[in-house]
Design a protein around this motif. Structure first.
Motif, PDB file in Angstrom:
ATOM      1  N   CYS A   1       0.835  -1.206   0.000  1.00  0.00           N
ATOM      2  CA  CYS A   1       0.000   0.000   0.000  1.00  0.00           C
ATOM      3  C   CYS A   1       0.871   1.257   0.000  1.00  0.00           C
ATOM      4  O   CYS A   1       0.618   2.192  -0.764  1.00  0.00           O
TER       5      CYS A   1
ATOM      6  N   GLY B   1       2.609   1.548  -3.352  1.00  0.00           N
ATOM      7  CA  GLY B   1       1.642   1.857  -4.387  1.00  0.00           C
ATOM      8  C   GLY B   1       1.227   3.315  -4.371  1.00  0.00           C
ATOM      9  O   GLY B   1       1.144   3.969  -5.415  1.00  0.00           O
ATOM     10  N   LEU B   2       0.974   3.848  -3.179  1.00  0.00           N
ATOM     11  CA  LEU B   2       0.549   5.240  -3.076  1.00  0.00           C
ATOM     12  C   LEU B   2       1.690   6.202  -3.368  1.00  0.00           C
ATOM     13  O   LEU B   2       1.472   7.272  -3.945  1.00  0.00           O
ATOM     14  N   TYR B   3       2.905   5.842  -2.990  1.00  0.00           N
ATOM     15  CA  TYR B   3       4.045   6.740  -3.157  1.00  0.00           C
ATOM     16  C   TYR B   3       4.614   6.693  -4.578  1.00  0.00           C
ATOM     17  O   TYR B   3       4.899   7.731  -5.182  1.00  0.00           O
TER      18      TYR B   3
ATOM     19  N   CYS C   1       3.379   4.203  -7.119  1.00  0.00           N
ATOM     20  CA  CYS C   1       2.551   3.368  -7.999  1.00  0.00           C
ATOM     21  C   CYS C   1       3.196   1.994  -8.221  1.00  0.00           C
ATOM     22  O   CYS C   1       3.066   1.398  -9.281  1.00  0.00           O
TER      23      CYS C   1
ATOM     24  N   TRP D   1       2.586  -1.218  -7.047  1.00  0.00           N
ATOM     25  CA  TRP D   1       1.646  -2.076  -6.330  1.00  0.00           C
ATOM     26  C   TRP D   1       2.091  -3.537  -6.320  1.00  0.00           C
ATOM     27  O   TRP D   1       1.709  -4.287  -5.430  1.00  0.00           O
TER      28      TRP D   1
ATOM     29  N   TYR E   1      -1.495  17.378   1.062  1.00  0.00           N
ATOM     30  CA  TYR E   1      -0.980  16.453   0.046  1.00  0.00           C
ATOM     31  C   TYR E   1       0.518  16.210   0.237  1.00  0.00           C
ATOM     32  O   TYR E   1       0.987  15.057   0.248  1.00  0.00           O
TER      33      TYR E   1
ATOM     34  N   LEU F   1       2.564  12.693   1.417  1.00  0.00           N
ATOM     35  CA  LEU F   1       3.691  12.112   0.672  1.00  0.00           C
ATOM     36  C   LEU F   1       4.901  11.923   1.581  1.00  0.00           C
ATOM     37  O   LEU F   1       5.593  10.892   1.501  1.00  0.00           O
TER      38      LEU F   1
ATOM     39  N   LEU G   1       4.363   8.931   3.804  1.00  0.00           N
ATOM     40  CA  LEU G   1       4.570   7.694   3.049  1.00  0.00           C
ATOM     41  C   LEU G   1       6.060   7.405   2.874  1.00  0.00           C
ATOM     42  O   LEU G   1       6.502   6.255   3.030  1.00  0.00           O
TER      43      LEU G   1
ATOM     44  N   HIS H   1       6.565   8.466  -7.932  1.00  0.00           N
ATOM     45  CA  HIS H   1       5.926   8.484  -9.251  1.00  0.00           C
ATOM     46  C   HIS H   1       6.005   9.885  -9.858  1.00  0.00           C
ATOM     47  O   HIS H   1       5.981  10.896  -9.149  1.00  0.00           O
TER      48      HIS H   1
ATOM     49  N   HIS I   1       3.481  12.557  -8.797  1.00  0.00           N
ATOM     50  CA  HIS I   1       3.750  13.190  -7.507  1.00  0.00           C
ATOM     51  C   HIS I   1       4.872  14.219  -7.624  1.00  0.00           C
ATOM     52  O   HIS I   1       4.833  15.265  -6.960  1.00  0.00           O
TER      53      HIS I   1
END
Length: 591
Positions: free
Chosen positions: A28, A31-33, A35, A37, A115, A119, A122, A136, A139
């Protein structure tokens, strides 16, 4: 995924298959930081290598810089809330239409900071898990946009509204202890990933640089309170009475400014004084109007569409009486409070007209309130441009006791005092005590940004009281209270009148205890975290199956997923079933 190949007589299997486990938390985060996954898309940092590539190190550094700058701007704009109304009306005068730009700017700043903060969280979590960072591209674009916005907004506002930096410095007199606590807490949290990677580094220079930077910031934060000053840190029992409240143009949050309704609401809310602005009409009637034109607070564009640009003093009293001075308040809702009005109040506000000075003074005289007003000189060529002071003074003497009037106009002050010595002479500028006493000044009317406990005490020692304007936020009222101001001019009487004590008040002993405990507890916690990682690196064995092994140090579990594959030769036609064929896959498959 785990891949097992069977090539006739060879089976290629990873080590320690028994330690394979899912890591949804890491998946997770990655994936969020970045991409990433899928498991094969990410990698752990090898012992001795950096947590990310040079490009990603630069991205992480830019993220930290953007976090700091966006926080500074958000804090700056949040603390400027006291003056949002001035900012919005400035834009109205510049752009020609009303819009709550201040709230839009606050919302955008808060969203972008949130936001960037997410980041950063994360990234810290990934580092704590020993993962290599990969941000990514979307970001990275978001970080650049936030950085440009924060820098540009700060630069523009600093140029147009530089006095707000004084407001920010004042706010630190209230918020600094809590900002110090928050900053030290963040450093304690960051110590976990920093300690983890510090003991994984195999280059002394890099270790010294990382540890030196961390400790420099930490010790700086520990010593920051030494330079803090706040009038609200004082000995018990030394706090003076709360400043009395003067309604700025009445109660502009509850009714249209500079209307009879506004002044009546101010009296009802507990105002001890009423402040307004006076202009002389073309036929010699003093009336209430703050702006040089009628465009902002009346419907002059509807009644006199070809005269909206004219100076307010160029209208006769008969013409002024034709204007509506309340409908704009409901349609524009400058303070966001119009929706809270009852139907009866909305109807009353809708029908307000431009009041004369005489009408205003009658309200003050009836309620026994002090009055304070700015007097604007009519433009050159106006019939009363030379006699406006005498005209105003005649109205004052006819409608209120002179001792209730704080006379602010500086023109012909000595002559006015000679004519009516009962007027409370009030100055809008600082001066030496000798100059003030020569002009018979008994009160100063100063902007809150010039607030100084020492100066307030100095003037009070010769019976000159201090009024600060315009203070509408509780934290600013707290500072004025602690500094010893005798009164404040405010837009929010209904809020400040409910305060029975300052928001922030500590004795020096209490503040010292808070400071020392914060530093000591955080130092112990950070030291414990570093000792834990050192102990785990140097002495704690890892458990693997039914045996203990160091496996090249405790961080061998951070090897990349492609490592540790072995090939086992097995001929199924000649195998011995009793010998078994157990192979264990590597711990790295637990990623």
């Amino acid at each position: 995924m785990c891949h097992v190949s069977v090539l006739i007589s060879n089976v290629c299997l990873p080590n320690d298959f028994t330690r394979y486990e899912h890591q949804p938390f890491v998946s997770c985060l990655a994936g969020l930081y970045g991409c990433q996954w899928r498991r094969y898309q990410r990698a752990r940092a090898q012992p001795g290598e950096c947590c990310c590539s040079k490009v990603e190190c630069g991205s992480f550094g830019l993220l930290i810089l953007t976090f700091f700058l966006s926080f500074v701007f958000l804090y700056f704009w949040t603390e400027a809330q006291n003056d949002y109304n001035d900012f919005d009306w400035f834009n109205f005068g510049t752009l020609g239409f009303w819009f709550p730009w201040s709230l839009v700017l606050l919302t955008v700043a808060a969203a972008l900071f949130t936001y960037i903060a997410l980041l950063l969280v994360l990234a810290v979590c990934l580092l704590s898990e020993g993962q290599r960072l990969y941000l990514h591209w979307s970001h990275k674009t978001g970080i650049v946009v936030t950085l440009v916005f924060s820098v540009a907004a700060t630069a523009v506002l600093s140029d147009l509204w530089s006095k707000e930096w004084k407001t920010l410095l004042l706010s630190l007199q209230v918020t600094a202890p809590y900002l110090h606590l928050g900053a030290v807490s963040i450093m304690a949290v960051l110590s976990w990933p920093i300690a983890l990677h510090f003991f994984r580094m195999n280059k002394k220079v890099r270790q010294i640089a990382v540890l030196g930077l961390f400790l420099s910031v930490l010790f700086s934060l520990y010593l920051v309170p030494l330079g803090m000053y706040s009038p609200c840190i004082k000995e018990a029992g030394t706090l003076g009475p709360a400043p009395t409240l003067i309604g700025h143009r009445g109660a502009p949050m509850l009714a249209p400014e500079n209307t009879i309704m506004s002044f009546e609401r101010a009296v009802e809310a507990g105002a001890q004084g009423l402040e307004t602005d006076v202009t002389i009409s073309y036929d010699g009637v003093p009336f209430l109007m703050h702006d040089s034109t009628l465009r902002r607070t009346t419907n002059v564009a509807e009644v006199f569409p070809n005269q909206t640009h004219l100076d307010a003093s160029n209208f006769t009293w008969t013409e002024l009486q034709q204007l509506n001075a309340g409908s704009w308040f409901l349609s524009r809702d400058p303070f966001g409070t119009a929706s809270s009005l009852s139907e009866e109040d909305r109807l009353q506000a809708q029908n307000q007209s431009v009041p004369s000075l005489a009408q205003f003074l009658e309200v003050a005289a009836k309620s026994n309130r002090l009055v304070l007003f700015d007097l604007r000189r009519p433009p050159h060529g106006h019939p009363y441009s030379q006699s406006y002071i005498n005209t105003t003074l005649e109205v004052v003497q006819a409608h209120i006791n002179s001792s209730q009037v704080l006379w602010l106009p500086s023109e012909d002050r000595k002559l006015v005092h000679a004519v009516d010595p009962e007027l409370q002479q009030t100055s809008g500028e600082k001066a030496s005590i000798q100059e003030l006493t020569d002009d018979h000044i008994i009160r100063l009317n100063l902007h809150y940004s010039s607030m100084s406990q020492q100066q307030i005490r100095k003037y009070l020692s010769v019976n000159i009281s201090t009024n600060l304007y315009v203070i509408s936020q509780p934290w600013l009222y707290t500072l004025a209270w602690c500094a010893g101001a005798q009164s404040v001019t405010t837009n929010s009487i209904h809020i400040l009148s409910q305060m029975d004590k300052p928001l922030f008040l500590m004795t020096p002993e209490e503040y010292g205890l808070m400071w020392i405990l914060t530093d000591v507890v955080s130092a112990i916690l950070i030291f414990a975290i570093f000792v834990f990682h050192w102990w785990r690196e140097r002495g704690l064995p890892f458990w693997s199956g039914s045996r203990q092994t160091h496996e090249n140090g405790p961080y061998s579990k951070f090897r990349t997923e492609s490592s540790g594959i072995v090939c086992v030769h097995w001929n199924p036609l000649h195998s011995d079933p009793s010998a078994g064929a157990f192979v264990s896959l590597p711990s790295v498959f637990s990623q």
